[in-house]
Design an enzyme around this catalytic site. Structure first.
Site, short mmCIF file in Angstrom:
data_model
loop_
_atom_site.label_atom_id
_atom_site.label_comp_id
_atom_site.label_asym_id
_atom_site.label_seq_id
_atom_site.Cartn_x
_atom_site.Cartn_y
_atom_site.Cartn_z
N ALA A 1 0.82 -1.21 0.00
CA ALA A 1 0.00 0.00 0.00
C ALA A 1 0.86 1.26 0.00
O ALA A 1 0.61 2.19 -0.77
CB ALA A 1 -0.94 -0.01 1.20
N ARG B 1 3.79 9.62 -10.13
CA ARG B 1 3.36 9.67 -11.53
C ARG B 1 2.58 10.95 -11.82
O ARG B 1 2.63 11.48 -12.93
CB ARG B 1 2.48 8.46 -11.86
CG ARG B 1 3.24 7.14 -11.88
CD ARG B 1 2.33 6.01 -12.38
NE ARG B 1 2.97 4.72 -12.18
CZ ARG B 1 2.69 3.89 -11.18
NH1 ARG B 1 1.76 4.22 -10.28
NH2 ARG B 1 3.32 2.74 -11.07
N CYS C 1 2.58 -12.65 0.47
CA CYS C 1 1.83 -13.88 0.17
C CYS C 1 2.74 -14.98 -0.35
O CYS C 1 2.40 -16.16 -0.27
CB CYS C 1 0.74 -13.60 -0.85
SG CYS C 1 -0.45 -12.34 -0.35
N ARG D 1 -28.19 -23.30 -9.49
CA ARG D 1 -29.50 -23.90 -9.79
C ARG D 1 -30.12 -24.50 -8.53
O ARG D 1 -31.32 -24.31 -8.27
CB ARG D 1 -29.33 -24.98 -10.85
CG ARG D 1 -29.02 -24.48 -12.24
CD ARG D 1 -28.82 -25.62 -13.21
NE ARG D 1 -30.06 -26.37 -13.43
CZ ARG D 1 -30.14 -27.46 -14.21
NH1 ARG D 1 -29.05 -27.93 -14.81
NH2 ARG D 1 -31.28 -28.07 -14.39
N VAL E 1 8.94 4.81 12.36
CA VAL E 1 8.19 5.95 12.88
C VAL E 1 7.64 5.58 14.25
O VAL E 1 6.99 4.55 14.41
CB VAL E 1 7.06 6.36 11.92
CG1 VAL E 1 6.17 7.43 12.56
CG2 VAL E 1 7.64 6.86 10.61
N TYR F 1 -17.39 -23.00 -22.20
CA TYR F 1 -17.46 -24.45 -22.01
C TYR F 1 -16.67 -25.18 -23.11
O TYR F 1 -16.75 -24.84 -24.29
CB TYR F 1 -18.91 -24.95 -22.06
CG TYR F 1 -18.98 -26.44 -22.36
CD1 TYR F 1 -18.57 -27.37 -21.40
CD2 TYR F 1 -19.39 -26.90 -23.61
CE1 TYR F 1 -18.59 -28.72 -21.68
CE2 TYR F 1 -19.42 -28.26 -23.89
CZ TYR F 1 -19.01 -29.17 -22.92
OH TYR F 1 -19.02 -30.51 -23.20
#
Length: 463
Positions: free
Chosen positions: A19, A29, A52, A453, A89, A437
């Site tokens: 982050a 940028r 990760c 379904r 910090v 499919y």
């Protein structure tokens, strides 16, 4: 002639991973160094890495630590970001718009003022306040420094017995990594089944897969202390009624937002101790402070409540939003549905949305269905079984959550459900999705659609 120049603003970023550095890079940028000075503080040795990926590095699937680093400190500095490693910090002064930082190696401290501040302090592994938890040989795994420390311990340790405390994502992945390293692994889990992010019936499938790898699963067990030998190192893990020998212990209990700094500064925290922000990732009540990544709480689009979800995908998106806003643009982060995937050997584990207990907690009534299908057409070679569980709201039929456990091709199917949840679709609407499919990829009716379904029919029958 008026020679006055606009004063250059200073953006301070606390935290050098996903982050924080995404925010710094995006802000750069949009604004050059003549307009915006960017200073980033990181207490560790590394920046912009994949936390990760640490279990796969420890397990040997990733052979080189640097493969996990997306952008080095030198690359950030080449873009005119003043990145200060090994600098922690210790205080935030919102009224004075300044932070105090300490050089980890020398101990020297100094204050630095800011015009804009980004808090991206991440999360910390949960380390219970129990005897022996700080003993040598006991490791939490959250940062690259943590991963390196664990690998150093494994290299020095003669014994081959490992105990993993906790069976969430990190616990399960670290158990497999240690098996791959040739360790005898026991997982001590306080829950009834591993992977508390799943409902217990789906967690049972993970339990069986872990035992198939040779991992000893001990459920419904609470760790009471870590026992040490004469040398002070860990020698075993004790529960209420048993003791498990251990040459190394890995904590996989989960993480908490690292928000001690924010709390001391009087910034608003939520029920999970994560920082509270608005849609622009600005800390509530503070015009020039933003926060993102594992230290914040985010809106759950399904339940409508705030949650703490520590995932790199969210952290990078937060950083992009924060950097855009801090750089003078406009962006928002709408929320999440709680999608995550993992694996144990060749077993893929995925979930999105709410579990049964989540739905109960927020007062939603629902129908739950579970179906068994296959990853490919049944006649196609290497077709493997897959279990899909789906929750749909009573009366409306709105999709509430999906969990999937299966072999190759199972995990990423959860993305179908994640899109449906984000769009607010019903189970009935899902049954008409035009999914791709061919026999090598799925049966004629994809397993997710079979579950939809069945869920739609059950909701109709209960109306």
């Amino acid at each position: 002639m008026n020679m006055s120049r606009t004063r250059r603003e200073r953006l301070i970023v606390i935290g050098g991973d996903a982050a924080g550095m995404s925010a710094a890079s995006q802000a750069r940028r949009l604004k050059g160094p003549d307009e915006l000075e960017i200073v980033a503080f990181e207490r560790g040795h590394f920046t912009s890495y994949s936390a990760c990926g640490i279990p796969y590095w420890v397990g040997g699937d990733v052979t080189d630590r640097d493969q996990l680093i997306a952008r080095t400190p030198e690359e950030h500095r080449a873009r005119d970001i003043d990145l200060r490693l090994r600098t922690e910090v210790t205080d935030i002064d919102p009224d004075g718009q300044r932070v105090r930082a300490r050089d980890v190696d020398s101990g020297a401290e100094s204050w630095t003022s800011y015009d804009k501040l980004v808090i991206a302090t991440g999360a910390r592994p949960i380390r219970p306040d129990l005897p022996g938890m700080d003993a040598p040989g006991v490791h939490g795994v959250q940062t690259l420094d943590d991963g390196q420390a664990l690998l150093d311990t494994l290299a020095r340790t003669r014994g081959r017995r490992a105990v993993v405390v906790g069976a969430g994502y990190i616990g399960v992945e670290m158990a497999e990594a240690l098996i791959n390293r040739g360790y005898e692994v026991t997982v001590v889990n306080r829950g009834s089944e591993p992977m508390s992010t799943l409902d217990p019936d789906m967690g049972r499938l993970v339990h069986k897969a872990m035992e198939g790898l040779g991992i000893t699963m001990v459920n419904d067990a609470e760790v009471t202390k870590i026992l040490t030998g004469d040398d002070g190192r860990v020698r075993s893990v004790a529960t209420q009624d048993r003791e498990f020998p251990a040459d190394v212990v890995v904590l996989g209990i989960g993480v908490r937002p690292e928000t001690a700094l924010a709390k001391a500064a009087g910034l608003p925290l939520g029920t999970h101790d994560g920082l509270l922000t608005d849609r622009s990732m600005r800390v509530r009540g503070h015009e020039n402070i933003w926060a993102g990544g594992d230290c914040v709480e985010v809106l759950d689009l399904v339940s409508g409540q705030e949650r703490h979800i520590a995932l790199g995908t969210h952290a990078n998106k937060h950083g992009q939003v924060i950097g855009t806003n801090a750089g003078g643009g406009y962006a928002t982060f709408p929320g999440v549905v709680g999608t995550a995937v993992s694996k144990v050997c060749d077993l893929e584990i995925a979930r999105t949305g709410l579990r049964e207990k989540d739905a109960h907690r927020v007062g939603l009534r629902f129908e739950a269905v579970t179906i068994e299908s296959t990853s490919r057409a049944g006649y196609y070679p290497d077709s493997s079984p897959m279990t899909v569980k789906m929750l749909a709201e009573l009366r409306t039929g709105r999709l509430l959550g999906v969990q999937i456990v299966g072999r190759e091709g199972a995990g990423k199917r959860v993305d179908i459900a994640a899109v449906a949840l984000t769009a607010g679709m019903t189970a009935e609407q899902m049954t008409t999705l035009d999914l791709g499919y061919a026999p090598p990829f799925s049966p004629v009716w994809d397993p997710v659609l079979v579950a939809a379904r069945k869920a739609a029919a059950k909701v109709r029958g209960s109306s």
